[in-house]
Design a protein around this motif. Structure first.
Motif, mmCIF file in Angstrom:
data_model
loop_
_atom_site.group_PDB
_atom_site.id
_atom_site.type_symbol
_atom_site.label_atom_id
_atom_site.label_comp_id
_atom_site.label_asym_id
_atom_site.label_seq_id
_atom_site.Cartn_x
_atom_site.Cartn_y
_atom_site.Cartn_z
ATOM 1 N N ASP A 74 0.817 -1.210 0.000
ATOM 2 C CA ASP A 74 0.000 0.000 0.000
ATOM 3 C C ASP A 74 0.855 1.267 0.000
ATOM 4 N N SER A 75 2.082 1.167 0.518
ATOM 5 C CA SER A 75 2.968 2.332 0.594
ATOM 6 C C SER A 75 3.361 2.862 -0.782
ATOM 7 N N VAL A 76 3.124 2.052 -1.836
ATOM 8 C CA VAL A 76 3.536 2.474 -3.169
ATOM 9 C C VAL A 76 2.684 3.641 -3.668
ATOM 10 N N ARG A 77 1.628 3.964 -2.932
ATOM 11 C CA ARG A 77 0.792 5.083 -3.340
ATOM 12 C C ARG A 77 1.542 6.412 -3.294
ATOM 13 N N SER A 87 -2.819 12.346 -10.990
ATOM 14 C CA SER A 87 -3.660 11.544 -10.109
ATOM 15 C C SER A 87 -3.227 10.086 -10.162
ATOM 16 N N VAL A 88 -3.559 9.352 -9.092
ATOM 17 C CA VAL A 88 -3.220 7.930 -8.997
ATOM 18 C C VAL A 88 -4.459 7.174 -8.521
ATOM 19 N N THR A 89 -4.810 6.118 -9.252
ATOM 20 C CA THR A 89 -5.954 5.283 -8.870
ATOM 21 C C THR A 89 -5.476 3.854 -8.656
ATOM 22 N N PRO A 90 -5.549 3.336 -7.433
ATOM 23 C CA PRO A 90 -5.185 1.935 -7.194
ATOM 24 C C PRO A 90 -6.347 1.015 -7.558
ATOM 25 N N ILE A 91 -6.053 -0.148 -8.071
ATOM 26 C CA ILE A 91 -7.101 -1.131 -8.361
ATOM 27 C C ILE A 91 -6.647 -2.511 -7.892
ATOM 28 N N ALA A 116 -13.564 6.318 -8.120
ATOM 29 C CA ALA A 116 -12.356 6.070 -8.923
ATOM 30 C C ALA A 116 -12.321 6.987 -10.144
ATOM 31 N N GLU A 117 -11.169 7.643 -10.351
ATOM 32 C CA GLU A 117 -11.009 8.525 -11.509
ATOM 33 C C GLU A 117 -10.642 7.730 -12.765
ATOM 34 N N LEU A 118 -9.919 6.623 -12.571
ATOM 35 C CA LEU A 118 -9.432 5.831 -13.699
ATOM 36 C C LEU A 118 -9.805 4.359 -13.496
ATOM 37 N N GLY A 119 -9.784 3.604 -14.589
ATOM 38 C CA GLY A 119 -9.922 2.159 -14.492
ATOM 39 C C GLY A 119 -11.329 1.615 -14.453
ATOM 40 N N GLY A 120 -12.334 2.469 -14.490
ATOM 41 C CA GLY A 120 -13.713 2.004 -14.473
ATOM 42 C C GLY A 120 -14.233 1.719 -15.872
ATOM 43 N N ASP A 193 -3.629 -4.740 2.780
ATOM 44 C CA ASP A 193 -2.356 -4.009 2.765
ATOM 45 C C ASP A 193 -1.678 -4.030 1.406
ATOM 46 N N THR A 194 -2.354 -4.542 0.404
ATOM 47 C CA THR A 194 -1.755 -4.610 -0.933
ATOM 48 C C THR A 194 -2.763 -4.169 -1.986
ATOM 49 N N ILE A 195 -2.228 -3.807 -3.151
ATOM 50 C CA ILE A 195 -3.047 -3.499 -4.316
ATOM 51 C C ILE A 195 -2.412 -4.207 -5.513
ATOM 52 N N SER A 196 -3.132 -4.252 -6.617
ATOM 53 C CA SER A 196 -2.610 -4.953 -7.794
ATOM 54 C C SER A 196 -1.853 -4.017 -8.729
ATOM 55 N N PHE A 197 -2.500 -2.929 -9.102
ATOM 56 C CA PHE A 197 -1.895 -1.976 -10.032
ATOM 57 C C PHE A 197 -2.187 -0.551 -9.584
ATOM 58 N N LEU A 198 -1.309 0.348 -9.985
ATOM 59 C CA LEU A 198 -1.570 1.773 -9.849
ATOM 60 C C LEU A 198 -1.770 2.345 -11.245
#
Length: 369
Positions: A74-77, A87-91, A116-120, A193-198
């Motif tokens: 999650d810290s990669v944000r 902007s950054v959108t985690p998915i 979500a701003e992106l990825g939808g 505590d994790t995400i797949s992509f930013l």
């Protein structure tokens, strides 16, 4: 000679239909196979291309989505603090089934954060565009196939979700894309505590390549790619997986098409030997006959190419109307390849019987042979 070739070609309508039709059907086979492969590539990268992201950040050494898994802390944000990032959108992401009754449809399951701003989903045919808790957005074709309407429930990752939106353009030959909320995804998968992509959007005027290089330099243990690079990697994975089958099918179709076209041009040229004999009897030189033969062959291929292209374009429109998941897309590269090779084959096919034409006895015309 070109005018003569044109008049000679259109002199016999039945012969014209046979020669041009044979070339058109041969080129239809070649163009349609290329269109299928190009369409499959476009479907496979549809989510990436329409995500709205300029840059994709994934786990180190993960360069695609298909049959891949990415896990980022999650810290990669902190990527959002890199200069040039707007902007950054985690998915969250994984491949699973959308289950409706007895229907099981393989899908990319995307977990989206609130607002979500992106990825939808980029196109909604009905309903809402972002899912809340306990809600899902699925592809319209999948819903129709499964008898699902807005307000009905489907099973995703072992849990039931209310369908609140139906999307367009999120279906391929092998899978679709379904969207749920990030909270639901985290609860079911235990990935708090994790995400797949930013998914990263850069500021106006900034170069995605430059910003991607900055992210790669400042953030450890990640792979940073522009949207075009990420999509290219996705296409390459699919190509690698289907290289043998697709390449063999494409090659066989290409060779069959060229063989049919070559035979059509060859027989069409020989069938006009009487006309060429008449030209020789009237004093035409062999060089004039050669130019006439080549001109007729090239005209036949050009007309056949145009007719074959029209038929292929009609297929790209008709096939989706019947609810097929297959997408046909005619690319410029395909047109250039097929067009150039066809002209070469036509010239060679017309050159083969030229020796026979050169040895024609003008007297045969008057003997009625």
């Amino acid at each position: 000679m070109i005018r003569l070739a044109f008049r000679n070609l259109f002199q016999n309508k039945a012969r014209l239909v046979i020669s041009v039709g044979g070339v058109a059907l041969a080129l239809l086979l070649i163009l349609s196979l290329d269109a299928v492969f190009t369409g499959v590539e476009r479907q496979v990268t549809a989510y990436i291309e329409n995500s709205g992201a300029d840059i994709w950040v994934s786990q180190a050494d993960v360069r695609n989505m298909h049959m891949a898994s990415s896990s980022l802390p999650d810290s990669v944000r902190k990527v959002k603090y890199v200069p040039g990032v707007a902007s950054v959108t985690p998915i969250h992401y994984l491949t699973n089934n959308v289950v409706a009754g007895d229907e099981r449809n393989l899908a990319y399951i995307i977990g989206l954060p609130e607002n979500a701003e992106l990825g939808g989903p980029w196109e909604i045919s009905s309903g809402r565009s972002l899912p809340g808790e306990g809600e899902a957005i699925i592809n319209r074709n999948v819903a129709e196939k499964s008898g699902i309407a807005l307000g009905d429930t489907v099973e995703i990752l072992g849990e039931e979700f209310k369908v609140i939106g139906l999307s367009e353009g999120t279906l391929s030959l092998v899978n679709s894309v379904a969207f749920i909320s990030m909270k639901d995804f985290e609860q079911m998968r235990g990935s708090y505590d994790t995400i797949s992509f930013l998914l990263v959007k850069v500021n106006d005027g900034e170069s995605p390549e430059v910003v991607a290089a900055c992210i790669q330099a400042q953030v450890r243990d990640v792979t940073v790619q522009t949207r075009n690079e990420f999509a290219a990697q996705e296409r390459q994975v699919v190509k690698d997986m289907s290289t043998d089958v697709i390449t063999i099918m494409n090659l066989i179709g290409f060779l069959i098409g060229l063989a049919v076209m070559a035979l059509t041009v060859y027989t069409s040229t020989l069938s006009r030997s009487r006309e060429y004999g008449m030209l020789k009897a009237l004093g035409a030189h062999n060089a004039d006959l050669y130019r006439t033969v080549l001109a007729q062959a090239i005209l036949s291929v050009i007309l056949g190419f145009l007719f074959g292209l029209i038929l292929t374009l009609m297929l790209t429109i008709v096939i989706p109307i019947f609810g097929s998941n297959l997408l046909l897309e005619v690319s410029r590269i395909s047109l250039l390849k097929v067009g150039s090779v066809s002209l070469v084959i036509a010239a060679i096919s017309a050159m083969i019987p030229i020796r026979q034409i050169a040895r024609l006895d003008p007297a045969m015309v008057f003997r009625g042979k």
